[in-house]
Design an enzyme around this catalytic site. Structure first.
Site, PDB file in Angstrom:
ATOM      1  CB  ILE A   1      -0.961  -0.004   1.208  1.00  0.00           C
ATOM      2  CG1 ILE A   1      -1.879  -1.227   1.158  1.00  0.00           C
ATOM      3  CG2 ILE A   1      -1.796   1.276   1.226  1.00  0.00           C
ATOM      4  CD1 ILE A   1      -2.746  -1.413   2.398  1.00  0.00           C
TER       5      ILE A   1
ATOM      6  CB  ALA B   1       2.492  -1.850  10.711  1.00  0.00           C
TER       7      ALA B   1
ATOM      8  CE1 TYR C   1      -1.514  -5.234  11.639  1.00  0.00           C
ATOM      9  CE2 TYR C   1      -3.615  -6.326  11.261  1.00  0.00           C
ATOM     10  CZ  TYR C   1      -2.693  -5.347  10.929  1.00  0.00           C
ATOM     11  OH  TYR C   1      -2.956  -4.470   9.898  1.00  0.00           O
TER      12      TYR C   1
ATOM     13  CG  ASN D   1      -9.966  -8.740   3.655  1.00  0.00           C
ATOM     14  OD1 ASN D   1     -10.730  -8.308   4.517  1.00  0.00           O
ATOM     15  ND2 ASN D   1      -9.352  -9.901   3.778  1.00  0.00           N
TER      16      ASN D   1
ATOM     17  CB  ILE E   1      -6.811 -11.571  -3.968  1.00  0.00           C
ATOM     18  CG1 ILE E   1      -8.299 -11.494  -3.604  1.00  0.00           C
ATOM     19  CG2 ILE E   1      -6.634 -11.302  -5.454  1.00  0.00           C
ATOM     20  CD1 ILE E   1      -8.925 -10.148  -3.790  1.00  0.00           C
TER      21      ILE E   1
ATOM     22  CD  GLU F   1     -11.001 -16.965   8.192  1.00  0.00           C
ATOM     23  OE1 GLU F   1      -9.961 -16.623   7.621  1.00  0.00           O
ATOM     24  OE2 GLU F   1     -11.656 -17.970   7.875  1.00  0.00           O
TER      25      GLU F   1
END
Length: 307
Positions: free
Chosen positions: A14, A83, A149, A178, A194, A275
């Site tokens: 990103i 991070a 996290y 996501n 993905i 999850e």
């Protein structure tokens, strides 16, 4: 006005896209990245940005010197993305995760305060919503941190809000859903689904779906994430300062849907513990205060790119 910009984590997925956009806009861009992520095959460098391989936890003196040496190009804006950003890693390495994500964020906020930076854009995570919050997830829901996290990233959010209220440093907080797109991580358990499917399908392997594949995710194109960052960086609306914004699409797909979109063989593996069944961003706040509007749908991206 944003002119001289620091991007922490600017060699990553990103962050690299944010650097490219800033360079395209004619900004002076400095990047700090220790290039330690286990998720990256390679790191992105833009020839028109200046790069420093510094750690936000152990290279404080070097970072301080960087701020001192840059005048008269005083850094006015920081995009803070550096991070430890994978849940499996954080479970195995909680101390390192918290050192980087909490203390590293504190270090960046302190240098910003000391050197008169105007605004810090902080990248956080939708994993803050955990399991107790049903979809769609809204920014005012109670956090439910299930791993080091998410706990460390939410702690960083709290630091940002405190620096705005106590010291007057302008901060804006993003909770990304996501994120996918060009140059997304591809390596093993550290990669988003993905990226994993992309790698498997291109190498002729069956795509591995955890559980039954019915879990749904709000998949957000990386350039829409960049758009949100640019809008917040350039906004003159004081109402956004110290606020949290979801960055998603307001639409989700199941993991099985994605496998079928890509096409080819797939197989099912054991589900992951803890999850969430569904993530879906409520983006009304970002639309209202930032004029954010996601432009790319996952299905169209897969079709266009031929994943």
């Amino acid at each position: 006005m944003m002119e001289n910009v620091l991007v922490t984590g600017g060699s990553g997925f990103i962050g690299g896209h944010i650097v490219d956009e800033l360079v395209d806009r004619g900004k002076n861009v400095i990047v700090i990245d220790d290039e330690s992520s286990a998720a990256n095959e390679e790191y992105h460098h833009n020839d028109k940005a200046a790069y420093y391989k510094y750690s936000i936890t152990t290279d404080n003196l070097k970072i301080d010197r960087l701020f001192r040496d840059w005048p008269p190009l005083n850094i006015d804006t920081i995009f803070h993305l550096a991070a430890k950003s994978r849940i499996p890693y954080s479970i195995e390495h909680p101390r390192k995760t918290c050192e980087v994500n909490y203390m590293g964020t504190l270090n960046i906020l302190e240098v910003a305060r000391h050197y008169g930076v105007k605004r810090v854009l902080y990248s956080s995570t939708s994993s803050a919503y955990g399991l107790k919050n049903s979809a769609p997830q809204k920014e005012d829901m109670e956090v439910d941190c299930l791993n080091p996290y998410s706990a460390s990233k939410v702690a960083g959010e709290n630091l940002c809000k405190m620096y705005s209220s106590l010291y007057g440093l302008e901060t804006v907080i993003f909770r990304y859903f996501n994120v996918y797109g060009e140059r997304h991580p591809l390596k093993g358990s550290y990669a988003p689904v993905i990226g994993v499917f992309d790698t498997q399908s291109r190498s002729g392997q069956a795509m591995t779906i955890t559980g039954d594949g019915s879990q749904r995710r709000d998949f957000t194109y990386v350039k829409d994430v960049v758009q949100a960052n640019m809008l917040a960086a350039e906004s003159t609306d004081d109402e956004i300062i110290g606020e949290i914004f979801n960055v998603g699409t307001g639409k989700n797909y199941s993991v099985l849907d994605i496998a079928k979109m890509i096409g080819g063989e797939y197989m099912f593996t054991e589900p992951r513990r803890g999850e969430s069944k569904e993530t879906l961003a409520d983006i009304d706040k970002a639309k209202k205060l930032l004029n954010y509007e996601p432009k790319t749908d996952l299905k169209d991206w897969i079709k266009t790119r031929g994943v």
